[in-house]
Design a protein around this motif. Structure first.
Motif, mmCIF file in Angstrom:
data_model
loop_
_atom_site.group_PDB
_atom_site.id
_atom_site.type_symbol
_atom_site.label_atom_id
_atom_site.label_comp_id
_atom_site.label_asym_id
_atom_site.label_seq_id
_atom_site.Cartn_x
_atom_site.Cartn_y
_atom_site.Cartn_z
ATOM 1 N N UNK A 63 0.841 -1.193 0.000
ATOM 2 C CA UNK A 63 0.000 0.000 0.000
ATOM 3 C C UNK A 63 0.876 1.243 0.000
ATOM 4 N N UNK A 64 0.809 2.019 -1.062
ATOM 5 C CA UNK A 64 1.500 3.307 -1.116
ATOM 6 C C UNK A 64 0.629 4.329 -0.383
ATOM 7 N N UNK A 65 1.233 5.094 0.522
ATOM 8 C CA UNK A 65 0.433 6.040 1.302
ATOM 9 C C UNK A 65 1.285 7.223 1.740
ATOM 10 N N UNK A 66 0.619 8.281 2.182
ATOM 11 C CA UNK A 66 1.342 9.432 2.721
ATOM 12 C C UNK A 66 1.542 9.223 4.226
ATOM 13 N N UNK A 67 2.241 10.166 4.851
ATOM 14 C CA UNK A 67 2.606 10.005 6.259
ATOM 15 C C UNK A 67 1.378 9.913 7.164
ATOM 16 N N UNK A 68 0.403 10.764 6.924
ATOM 17 C CA UNK A 68 -0.805 10.775 7.755
ATOM 18 C C UNK A 68 -1.548 9.443 7.644
ATOM 19 N N UNK A 69 -1.703 8.959 6.422
ATOM 20 C CA UNK A 69 -2.422 7.701 6.204
ATOM 21 C C UNK A 69 -1.658 6.531 6.806
ATOM 22 N N UNK A 70 -0.321 6.554 6.678
ATOM 23 C CA UNK A 70 0.485 5.473 7.240
ATOM 24 C C UNK A 70 0.250 5.369 8.742
ATOM 25 N N UNK A 71 0.318 6.497 9.445
ATOM 26 C CA UNK A 71 0.128 6.471 10.902
ATOM 27 C C UNK A 71 -1.277 5.994 11.258
ATOM 28 N N UNK A 72 -2.280 6.490 10.532
ATOM 29 C CA UNK A 72 -3.662 6.100 10.815
ATOM 30 C C UNK A 72 -3.859 4.597 10.610
ATOM 31 N N UNK A 73 -3.266 4.048 9.533
ATOM 32 C CA UNK A 73 -3.451 2.631 9.242
ATOM 33 C C UNK A 73 -2.707 1.748 10.232
ATOM 34 N N UNK A 74 -1.508 2.155 10.651
ATOM 35 C CA UNK A 74 -0.790 1.400 11.674
ATOM 36 C C UNK A 74 -1.640 1.334 12.943
ATOM 37 N N UNK A 75 -2.213 2.464 13.328
ATOM 38 C CA UNK A 75 -3.057 2.522 14.528
ATOM 39 C C UNK A 75 -4.290 1.627 14.352
ATOM 40 N N UNK A 76 -4.914 1.704 13.196
ATOM 41 C CA UNK A 76 -6.145 0.952 12.937
ATOM 42 C C UNK A 76 -5.889 -0.554 12.919
ATOM 43 N N UNK A 77 -4.760 -0.948 12.367
ATOM 44 C CA UNK A 77 -4.465 -2.369 12.209
ATOM 45 C C UNK A 77 -4.174 -3.077 13.530
ATOM 46 N N UNK A 78 -3.912 -2.310 14.604
ATOM 47 C CA UNK A 78 -3.625 -2.931 15.893
ATOM 48 C C UNK A 78 -4.820 -3.708 16.437
ATOM 49 N N UNK A 79 -6.023 -3.370 15.976
ATOM 50 C CA UNK A 79 -7.224 -4.047 16.470
ATOM 51 C C UNK A 79 -7.465 -5.382 15.786
ATOM 52 N N UNK A 80 -6.689 -5.681 14.750
ATOM 53 C CA UNK A 80 -6.916 -6.907 13.976
ATOM 54 C C UNK A 80 -6.472 -8.128 14.777
ATOM 55 N N UNK A 81 -7.344 -9.096 14.898
ATOM 56 C CA UNK A 81 -7.014 -10.315 15.633
ATOM 57 C C UNK A 81 -6.718 -11.438 14.636
ATOM 58 N N UNK A 82 -5.666 -11.245 13.899
ATOM 59 C CA UNK A 82 -5.238 -12.244 12.920
ATOM 60 C C UNK A 82 -3.722 -12.174 12.814
ATOM 61 N N UNK A 83 -3.130 -13.185 12.243
ATOM 62 C CA UNK A 83 -1.678 -13.247 12.163
ATOM 63 C C UNK A 83 -1.172 -12.704 10.830
ATOM 64 N N UNK A 84 -0.330 -11.681 10.898
ATOM 65 C CA UNK A 84 0.350 -11.159 9.720
ATOM 66 C C UNK A 84 1.534 -10.329 10.184
ATOM 67 N N UNK A 85 2.398 -10.014 9.242
ATOM 68 C CA UNK A 85 3.535 -9.142 9.543
ATOM 69 C C UNK A 85 3.220 -7.756 8.984
ATOM 70 N N UNK A 86 3.527 -6.743 9.759
ATOM 71 C CA UNK A 86 3.294 -5.369 9.333
ATOM 72 C C UNK A 86 4.643 -4.705 9.078
ATOM 73 N N UNK A 87 4.855 -4.232 7.842
ATOM 74 C CA UNK A 87 6.104 -3.571 7.479
ATOM 75 C C UNK A 87 5.860 -2.143 7.046
ATOM 76 N N UNK A 88 6.832 -1.272 7.298
ATOM 77 C CA UNK A 88 6.752 0.109 6.824
ATOM 78 C C UNK A 88 8.057 0.467 6.127
ATOM 79 N N UNK A 89 7.940 1.296 5.108
ATOM 80 C CA UNK A 89 9.083 1.750 4.326
ATOM 81 C C UNK A 89 9.026 3.270 4.289
#
Length: 233
Positions: A63-89
């Motif tokens: 997912x290509x995103x800007x700084x604001x969206x990246x922070x919002x999505x990282x925060x939002x994804x913390x509620x997910x109860x599933x197994x995956x790896x989260x990476x940021x570039x």
């Protein structure tokens, strides 16, 4: 919470990876090809839907995103109860953003402004470890960790809980969770130390937050001070 799993747990090397990218170049696509992993381009707005539908194992979601969206999505994804790896570039000068992301469960942090060959090497290397932080960020992270540790130790020494007052509102289980919130521990860490499921801790936090008329964990501490549940020496 995002589950960061050790390499031999559930075949972590085969886990899906959600990659949030401030660079937006084709590097992630090329690296996925080198790893022989399918790559799916996903809009930021569709990430939670992708989680609900079920992520494909051994697949990279980019997912290509800007700084604001990246922070919002990282925060939002913390509620997910599933197994995956989260990476940021992200660029190496974005240390303030990295600081904001420290409390979250992120498996991979890469510096997007590295020379391309070096960047590929670090991307590929990140799949050999449960958590991989580009060495470019490590001195900053070590410094911040020490500062946060010192601040938390100082805060713990200065806070005194009025247990009798707290027990008039919270159950014993909620009180134990609240004490760990005061210590600055994440829901995942509380779950590990209490031998509870993350979902159970999430429920306790939700209940005690509602009982205290608070909006979130930070507001809960503020409300506790206002109610004279916590005294600062």
């Amino acid at each position: 919470m995002v589950r960061t799993v050790h390499k031999n747990d559930y075949g972590a090397a085969k886990l899906p990876t959600l990659f949030l990218d401030l660079d937006g170049s084709s590097r992630v696509k090329k690296a996925a090809a080198q790893l022989d992993k399918p790559l799916i381009e996903a809009e930021a707005s569709s990430l939670m839907s992708a989680l609900s539908d079920g992520l494909k194992r051994n697949t990279i979601y980019h997912t290509a995103c800007n700084e604001k969206t990246l922070y919002e999505k990282v925060h939002e994804l913390q509620a997910a109860e599933t197994y995956f790896r989260l990476g940021i570039n992200l660029p190496s000068e974005k240390t303030e953003l990295v600081k904001q992301l420290l409390p979250y469960d992120i498996s991979i942090v890469l510096a997007s402004d590295r020379q391309e060959t070096q960047w590929f090497r670090h991307f590929l290397e990140s799949y050999n470890f449960p958590v991989y932080i580009d060495p470019w960020f490590q001195p900053f992270l070590v410094k911040k960790y020490r500062e946060l540790h010192e601040e938390r130790e100082e805060t713990i020494r200065e806070l005194h809980l009025n247990i009798e007052k707290i027990r008039t509102i919270l159950s014993d289980a909620e009180l134990r969770i609240f004490e760990k919130i005061i210590e600055g521990k994440s829901n995942r860490r509380i779950a590990e130390e209490s031998f509870l499921a993350v979902a159970t801790v999430n429920n306790h936090v939700s209940h005690l937050t509602r009982k205290m008329g608070a909006n979130d964990r930070t507001h809960t501490i503020k409300r506790a001070i206002e109610k004279d549940w916590i005294r600062i020496s």
